[in-house]
Motif scaffolding. Structure first.
Motif, PDB file in Angstrom:
ATOM      1  N   ALA A 133      25.029   0.045  12.574  1.00  0.00           N
ATOM      2  CA  ALA A 133      23.998   0.837  11.890  1.00  0.00           C
ATOM      3  C   ALA A 133      22.581   0.389  12.234  1.00  0.00           C
ATOM      4  N   TRP A 134      22.276  -0.883  11.993  1.00  0.00           N
ATOM      5  CA  TRP A 134      20.914  -1.358  12.230  1.00  0.00           C
ATOM      6  C   TRP A 134      20.522  -1.347  13.708  1.00  0.00           C
ATOM      7  N   PRO A 135      21.389  -1.779  14.640  1.00  0.00           N
ATOM      8  CA  PRO A 135      21.010  -1.690  16.057  1.00  0.00           C
ATOM      9  C   PRO A 135      20.672  -0.261  16.496  1.00  0.00           C
ATOM     10  N   VAL A 136      21.446   0.721  16.004  1.00  0.00           N
ATOM     11  CA  VAL A 136      21.180   2.116  16.368  1.00  0.00           C
ATOM     12  C   VAL A 136      19.857   2.587  15.776  1.00  0.00           C
ATOM     13  N   ILE A 137      19.603   2.219  14.514  1.00  0.00           N
ATOM     14  CA  ILE A 137      18.343   2.613  13.874  1.00  0.00           C
ATOM     15  C   ILE A 137      17.153   1.998  14.601  1.00  0.00           C
ATOM     16  N   ILE A 138      17.231   0.706  14.884  1.00  0.00           N
ATOM     17  CA  ILE A 138      16.132   0.020  15.565  1.00  0.00           C
ATOM     18  C   ILE A 138      15.901   0.593  16.954  1.00  0.00           C
ATOM     19  N   LEU A 139      16.993   0.922  17.641  1.00  0.00           N
ATOM     20  CA  LEU A 139      16.862   1.548  18.957  1.00  0.00           C
ATOM     21  C   LEU A 139      16.127   2.879  18.839  1.00  0.00           C
ATOM     22  N   GLY A 140      16.449   3.633  17.795  1.00  0.00           N
ATOM     23  CA  GLY A 140      15.773   4.904  17.571  1.00  0.00           C
ATOM     24  C   GLY A 140      14.291   4.734  17.318  1.00  0.00           C
ATOM     25  N   SER A 147      14.755  12.040  20.983  1.00  0.00           N
ATOM     26  CA  SER A 147      16.094  11.659  20.533  1.00  0.00           C
ATOM     27  C   SER A 147      16.070  10.533  19.505  1.00  0.00           C
ATOM     28  N   SER A 148      14.873  10.008  19.207  1.00  0.00           N
ATOM     29  CA  SER A 148      14.803   8.865  18.295  1.00  0.00           C
ATOM     30  C   SER A 148      15.296   9.221  16.901  1.00  0.00           C
ATOM     31  N   MET A 149      14.906  10.393  16.402  1.00  0.00           N
ATOM     32  CA  MET A 149      15.324  10.771  15.056  1.00  0.00           C
ATOM     33  C   MET A 149      16.828  10.985  14.994  1.00  0.00           C
ATOM     34  N   MET A 150      17.406  11.477  16.080  1.00  0.00           N
ATOM     35  CA  MET A 150      18.848  11.666  16.112  1.00  0.00           C
ATOM     36  C   MET A 150      19.552  10.310  16.016  1.00  0.00           C
ATOM     37  N   LEU A 151      19.042   9.304  16.725  1.00  0.00           N
ATOM     38  CA  LEU A 151      19.627   7.972  16.673  1.00  0.00           C
ATOM     39  C   LEU A 151      19.473   7.370  15.277  1.00  0.00           C
ATOM     40  N   ILE A 152      18.314   7.569  14.669  1.00  0.00           N
ATOM     41  CA  ILE A 152      18.086   7.050  13.327  1.00  0.00           C
ATOM     42  C   ILE A 152      19.059   7.683  12.342  1.00  0.00           C
ATOM     43  N   ASN A 153      19.250   8.981  12.448  1.00  0.00           N
ATOM     44  CA  ASN A 153      20.179   9.669  11.552  1.00  0.00           C
ATOM     45  C   ASN A 153      21.611   9.191  11.766  1.00  0.00           C
ATOM     46  N   ILE A 154      21.966   8.913  13.018  1.00  0.00           N
ATOM     47  CA  ILE A 154      23.297   8.382  13.313  1.00  0.00           C
ATOM     48  C   ILE A 154      23.458   7.000  12.669  1.00  0.00           C
ATOM     49  N   GLY A 155      22.396   6.191  12.757  1.00  0.00           N
ATOM     50  CA  GLY A 155      22.436   4.873  12.152  1.00  0.00           C
ATOM     51  C   GLY A 155      22.601   4.944  10.640  1.00  0.00           C
TER      52      GLY A 155
END
Length: 234
Positions: A133-140, A147-155
């Motif tokens: 969760a956190w690695p995906v959010i931070i990557l976003g 695509s950042s918001m998509m990654l944050i939502n996935i996180g």
């Protein structure tokens, strides 16, 4: 970009940590208090567990000792009921109650209790979500692109899986305690006053799961507050 390490929403994490510490302190205090009350039957936690399991028609679960304090657990994978130093060979009403609670899980497993099956199936999903969760959010946050918001939502979704696991755990734990109290009464292992003491121990233990769920929800709320509106701020 929101400051990840400290911000006003961090108070939610602090509140969750305090709730968990209070619940943990309460269960230890309650267990220690009623560990001083020897059960009238004189049965140890292990002996009580054996009687309850056999009375429920369960003969393929092995009761064994595990080191530690209040590290008791039932392992459905190898059908072992693991009792800690403070429970296995102790004759207190607290020890007998905790052993009976773990028997409750074994009975749930034997009867195909749906919430337990759901929780067991959800373990790898929850672990996967907690880990990524956190690695995906931070990557976003770092890539700062479309695509950042998509990654944050996935996180956020991944972390939600861990929160959902905590919520699924609640009915499993409460039902195991209910089954424990029934078995202790029906098998005559504890008397009425002893059952009253044991209920206090099991209630305190159950509240630790409530506290963990509350802390997880507060953490999820923090994540949503920090990153959920990012697309509007960019």
């Amino acid at each position: 970009m929101p400051y990840i390490y400290w911000d006003s929403t961090y108070i939610l994490v602090v509140i969750g940590a305090v709730i968990c510490m209070i619940a943990s302190a309460r269960v230890k205090t309650t267990f220690n208090k009623y560990s001083a009350y020897r059960s009238m039957s004189g049965m140890t936690g292990a002996q009580a567990a054996e009687r309850i399991l056999h009375a429920a028609g369960i003969y393929d679960v092995r009761v064994q000792h595990v080191s530690g304090n209040l590290t008791d657990h039932y392992n459905p994978a190898n059908k072992t009921l693991n009792l800690s130093d403070s429970v296995c060979n102790q004759t207190s009403v607290a020890a007998v109650g905790v052993a009976a609670h773990e028997c409750g899980h074994a009975i749930q497993h034997a009867r195909g209790y749906v919430p337990l099956r759901l929780r067991t199936a959800f373990v790898p999903i929850a672990n996967f979500g907690s880990m990524l969760a956190w690695p995906v959010i931070i990557l976003g946050v770092i890539i700062n692109s479309r695509s950042s918001m998509m990654l944050i939502n996935i996180g956020i979704l991944l972390f939600s899986f861990a929160v959902l696991f905590q919520l699924i755990t609640l009915p499993v734990e409460f039902d195991a305690s209910r089954r424990a109290m029934v078995q202790l009464r029906e098998q005559g292992i504890l008397g009425d006053q002893e059952l009253h003491y044991t209920r206090k121990v099991l209630t305190a233990a159950a509240l630790t799961y409530v506290a963990s769920a509350a802390a997880a929800i507060l953490q999820l709320l923090r994540i949503v507050l920090l990153f959920g509106g990012r697309s509007r701020d960019d």
